[in-house]
Design a protein around this motif. Structure first.
Motif, PDB file in Angstrom:
ATOM      1  N   ASP A 197      46.802  44.593  40.908  1.00  0.00           N
ATOM      2  CA  ASP A 197      45.539  44.188  41.550  1.00  0.00           C
ATOM      3  C   ASP A 197      44.600  43.542  40.540  1.00  0.00           C
ATOM      4  O   ASP A 197      43.912  42.558  40.849  1.00  0.00           O
ATOM      5  N   SER A 198      44.581  44.089  39.331  1.00  0.00           N
ATOM      6  CA  SER A 198      43.711  43.528  38.296  1.00  0.00           C
ATOM      7  C   SER A 198      44.160  42.119  37.914  1.00  0.00           C
ATOM      8  O   SER A 198      43.323  41.206  37.762  1.00  0.00           O
ATOM      9  N   GLU A 201      43.246  39.715  40.719  1.00  0.00           N
ATOM     10  CA  GLU A 201      41.818  39.408  40.709  1.00  0.00           C
ATOM     11  C   GLU A 201      41.494  38.436  39.582  1.00  0.00           C
ATOM     12  O   GLU A 201      40.701  37.489  39.768  1.00  0.00           O
ATOM     13  N   LYS A 204      42.646  35.023  40.614  1.00  0.00           N
ATOM     14  CA  LYS A 204      41.713  34.410  41.569  1.00  0.00           C
ATOM     15  C   LYS A 204      40.501  33.832  40.843  1.00  0.00           C
ATOM     16  O   LYS A 204      40.059  32.708  41.134  1.00  0.00           O
ATOM     17  N   GLN A 205      39.972  34.581  39.901  1.00  0.00           N
ATOM     18  CA  GLN A 205      38.819  34.097  39.131  1.00  0.00           C
ATOM     19  C   GLN A 205      39.206  32.878  38.296  1.00  0.00           C
ATOM     20  O   GLN A 205      38.421  31.919  38.189  1.00  0.00           O
TER      21      GLN A 205
END
Length: 349
Positions: A197-198, A201, A204-205
């Motif tokens: 998940d990290s 994320e 995505k950033q």
């Protein structure tokens, strides 16, 4: 002339020779008492309900017995493999657990008693049960071997108690091992899921940051009316300072920048572009589905077969009969001496 006083207690003392003489004179009394006590002891010994004893020795499992507990466990997976002493330690704790003894007492021992016997004090009943099921810890000669003893008037029941008690301890130990394996795999999978998940994320950033940079570069390229990247010819030693991916990203031209922006905005998933993501996903799937293989696992071994007892350990008929004879001789002798001292003295008076 004054006579010396006579010690009355001294006159009543009987020496060893006198005792032997009394016993010989009253031999039939001694023999009679001994015969009665011997007969009573023999009747008790030969009419009492015999008690049979079943025994079993348990020892640690082999490395092969616990191999399936270590499926998927390695230093690379950050899970240390179980050792034989780890697995056998769990079994030995369950074998000596008070909870196992209590459950066995409630499910196996109490139902065998009559209704009147079950109405007795529970602490007394449990104390009697504790003498019939005994787990002896390892000795210096056999530091890893436990001895389980069961006593019952029925030899089949005694053997069944030993087998069942050990099996239940083994089942509890195996269940505990399965829970440990599943729990550790679950924790490991959860940690990997957080890392995934990290990374997603972060991906995505990074995509949003890339779009922002490309938009700014497009504005610059549009301002200088640069649609296509320039073709540099001439001296190959002449290079454009900077990088097309750095400060000179606008040198790609408006068309290329516009296409890249649209491509990033239309991207459904960033997963293929995130480093180490596939590796972590593979580990996550492995630990998510990891379970101990229940086939061909063992947490203990029985050292030898549990034999059906054919000779009772109680009562010890010969010993009880001999004790009855010995007690009879002692009681008969005491009765003979007492009769000689007290009864005959009364006759003389």
């Amino acid at each position: 002339m004054q006579n010396s006083p006579v010690n009355p207690s001294a006159s009543q003392e009987i020496d060893f020779g006198s005792v032997l003489r009394i016993l010989w004179e009253q031999k039939w009394m001694v023999i009679g008492v001994a015969a009665i006590t011997t007969a009573l002891a023999a009747v008790y010994a030969y009419t009492s309900t015999p008690v049979y004893e079943a025994r079993a020795y348990v020892i640690p499992p082999t490395q092969n017995d616990i191999a399936n507990f270590n499926y998927g466990r390695s230093k690379e997976a950050e899970l240390s493999p179980y050792k034989v002493k780890d697995v056998y330690g769990i079994f030995s704790r369950n074998l000596q657990a008070e909870s196992l003894r209590r459950k066995f007492y409630e499910e196996k021992y109490l139902p065998m008693l009559s209704s009147s016997e079950r109405e007795g004090p529970q602490d007394v009943l449990y104390s009697q049960f504790s003498k019939k099921i005994v787990v002896l810890p390892p000795s210096k000669d056999a530091p890893d071997r436990y001895l389980i003893i069961a006593q019952n008037k029925d030899p089949v029941v005694a053997k069944e108690w030993v087998d069942t008690y050990i099996e239940r301890a083994g089942e509890r130990a195996e269940n505990e091992m399965f829970k440990n394996v599943s729990r550790e795999a679950e924790v490991r999978a959860r940690n990997l899921a957080q890392q995934i998940d990290s990374l997603r994320e972060t991906g995505k950033q990074n995509r949003e940051d890339a779009i922002t940079k490309l938009r700014e570069a497009r504005e610059v390229a549009s301002a200088i009316k640069l649609e296509k990247p320039p073709i540099i010819t001439g001296n190959p030693a002449v290079e454009i300072a900077g990088s097309m991916d750095g400060q000179l990203i606008y040198m790609r031209g408006t068309k290329a920048l516009e296409a890249e922006i649209k491509n990033l905005e239309a991207r459904v998933s960033n997963d293929p572009f995130i480093g180490r993501l596939r590796e972590l996903q593979a580990k996550y799937s492995f630990f998510k589905e990891l379970q101990a293989r229940t086939r061909d696992v063992a947490v203990y071994r029985v050292d030898g077969a549990v034999e059906l007892p054919d000779t009772p350990v109680k009562p010890k008929k010969v010993v009880i009969t001999l004790l009855g004879l010995l007690c009879g001789l002692v009681l008969g002798g005491m009765a003979a001496v007492a009769y000689q001292i007290f009864v005959r003295r009364e006759i003389k008076h």
